[in-house]
Design a protein around this motif. Structure first.
Motif, mmCIF file in Angstrom:
data_model
loop_
_atom_site.group_PDB
_atom_site.id
_atom_site.type_symbol
_atom_site.label_atom_id
_atom_site.label_comp_id
_atom_site.label_asym_id
_atom_site.label_seq_id
_atom_site.Cartn_x
_atom_site.Cartn_y
_atom_site.Cartn_z
ATOM 1 N N VAL A 142 33.789 19.942 47.447
ATOM 2 C CA VAL A 142 34.741 20.552 48.578
ATOM 3 C C VAL A 142 33.674 21.576 49.122
ATOM 4 O O VAL A 142 33.495 22.544 48.531
ATOM 5 N N ALA A 143 33.449 21.115 50.484
ATOM 6 C CA ALA A 143 32.689 22.151 51.232
ATOM 7 C C ALA A 143 31.350 22.393 50.373
ATOM 8 O O ALA A 143 30.708 23.671 50.280
ATOM 9 N N ARG A 178 49.472 24.004 46.416
ATOM 10 C CA ARG A 178 48.794 23.361 47.683
ATOM 11 C C ARG A 178 47.446 24.084 47.995
ATOM 12 O O ARG A 178 47.565 25.252 47.961
ATOM 13 N N LEU A 179 46.489 23.131 48.337
ATOM 14 C CA LEU A 179 45.493 23.617 48.847
ATOM 15 C C LEU A 179 45.405 23.533 50.437
ATOM 16 O O LEU A 179 45.074 22.555 51.083
ATOM 17 N N GLU A 180 45.617 24.815 51.020
ATOM 18 C CA GLU A 180 45.866 24.502 52.604
ATOM 19 C C GLU A 180 44.602 24.325 53.185
ATOM 20 O O GLU A 180 44.952 23.971 54.312
ATOM 21 N N HIS A 181 43.333 24.753 52.934
ATOM 22 C CA HIS A 181 42.215 24.681 53.439
ATOM 23 C C HIS A 181 41.381 23.553 53.186
ATOM 24 O O HIS A 181 40.311 23.904 53.356
ATOM 25 N N VAL A 182 41.826 22.791 52.414
ATOM 26 C CA VAL A 182 41.042 21.628 51.860
ATOM 27 C C VAL A 182 41.548 20.244 52.539
ATOM 28 O O VAL A 182 42.569 20.210 52.615
ATOM 29 N N GLU A 183 40.398 19.650 53.090
ATOM 30 C CA GLU A 183 40.903 18.636 53.771
ATOM 31 C C GLU A 183 40.342 17.116 53.214
ATOM 32 O O GLU A 183 38.977 16.864 53.346
ATOM 33 N N TRP A 240 38.845 28.738 43.135
ATOM 34 C CA TRP A 240 39.286 27.994 44.430
ATOM 35 C C TRP A 240 39.292 29.193 45.626
ATOM 36 O O TRP A 240 39.339 28.799 46.618
ATOM 37 N N VAL A 294 37.108 28.405 48.862
ATOM 38 C CA VAL A 294 36.463 27.006 48.783
ATOM 39 C C VAL A 294 37.643 26.609 49.859
ATOM 40 O O VAL A 294 38.796 26.121 49.298
ATOM 41 N N GLU A 295 36.863 25.833 50.870
ATOM 42 C CA GLU A 295 37.754 25.286 51.967
ATOM 43 C C GLU A 295 36.816 24.215 52.757
ATOM 44 O O GLU A 295 35.669 24.672 52.875
ATOM 45 N N GLY A 296 37.530 23.345 53.297
ATOM 46 C CA GLY A 296 36.673 22.382 54.130
ATOM 47 C C GLY A 296 36.908 20.849 53.734
ATOM 48 O O GLY A 296 37.866 20.841 52.701
#
Length: 164
Positions: free
Chosen positions: A66-67, A124-129, A149, A152-154
Motif C-alpha cells: 500500500v503506497a 475501514r481504511l478510508e484512504h487505501v484504494e 496504518w 499509509v494511504e494510496g
C-alpha cells in the motif's frame, strides 16, 4: 478434536474445493485475485483447521503493498458449510493473526463485511484504494503493531518480493 496446521502443496486441491464450495462461481475474477496473480502466498500463514482429519476451514494470506509499504492481504477464509457457526473461522483468524504478529508483520487488510470483521479489530481504511471494482466500504485494515496504518494511504499493488 481440532487441529490447526500450515497448508502444504498436497492440500491445495482440497482447499480449492472448499473455497469453490463456499464462494460463488467466478470468485477468482474479483479484483483481490489480481493482486495474487503470480505471487506466492505467505506460506507460514496459510492455515488449515481439521477435525478428525476432515478439512473444516482454511485461511490464506498474501503479501501486497500500500503506497509502497508491505502489508498482508487476508483472504480467502472459508468454513465448510456443515461447520459454519461453530467459531472455527474465529479460531483461524485469532491463530493466524497471532502468527502474523510473531513473524513481524505490522498491518493486515482485507475486503469484507465490516460487521463481521470488526470483532477482530478490523476497521475501514478510508484512504487505501483497492483495484476497481472494489466497494471502498469493504476495504478494512488491522494494526498488528500500534500506529502501523498511520499515514499509509494510496493504491494497493502486488508485492512480488517475498518476506516480512
Amino acid at each position: 478434536m481440532f487441529q490447526i496446521s500450515p497448508e502444504t502443496a498436497a492440500d491445495e486441491y482440497e482447499v480449492e474445493m472448499l473455497f469453490d464450495l463456499c464462494f460463488a462461481p467466478g470468485r477468482t475474477a474479483l479484483s483481490s485475485y489480481r493482486l495474487r496473480d503470480g505471487v506466492s502466498p505467505v506460506a507460514e500463514l496459510c492455515l488449515l483447521l481439521r477435525d478428525e482429519g476432515s478439512l473444516r476451514a482454511a485461511i490464506r494470506y498474501w503479501p501486497v503493498r500500500v503506497a509502497g509499504r508491505r502489508c498482508l492481504l487476508l483472504g480467502p477464509i472459508a468454513v465448510h458449510p456443515t461447520a459454519q457457526g461453530e467459531g472455527l473461522g474465529a479460531l483461524l483468524m485469532h491463530d493466524s493473526l497471532g502468527r502474523a504478529r510473531d513473524l513481524g508483520w505490522s498491518r493486515v487488510m482485507l475486503v469484507g463485511d465490516a460487521p463481521y470483521y470488526s470483532r477482530f479489530g478490523f476497521a475501514r481504511l478510508e484512504h487505501v484504494e483497492m483495484p476497481p471494482p472494489t466497494n471502498p466500504e469493504r476495504v478494512l485494515g488491522l494494526e498488528l503493531q500500534a500506529g502501523a496504518w498511520a499515514g499509509v494511504e494510496g493504491p494497493v499493488t502486488q508485492d512480488i518480493a517475498q518476506g516480512t
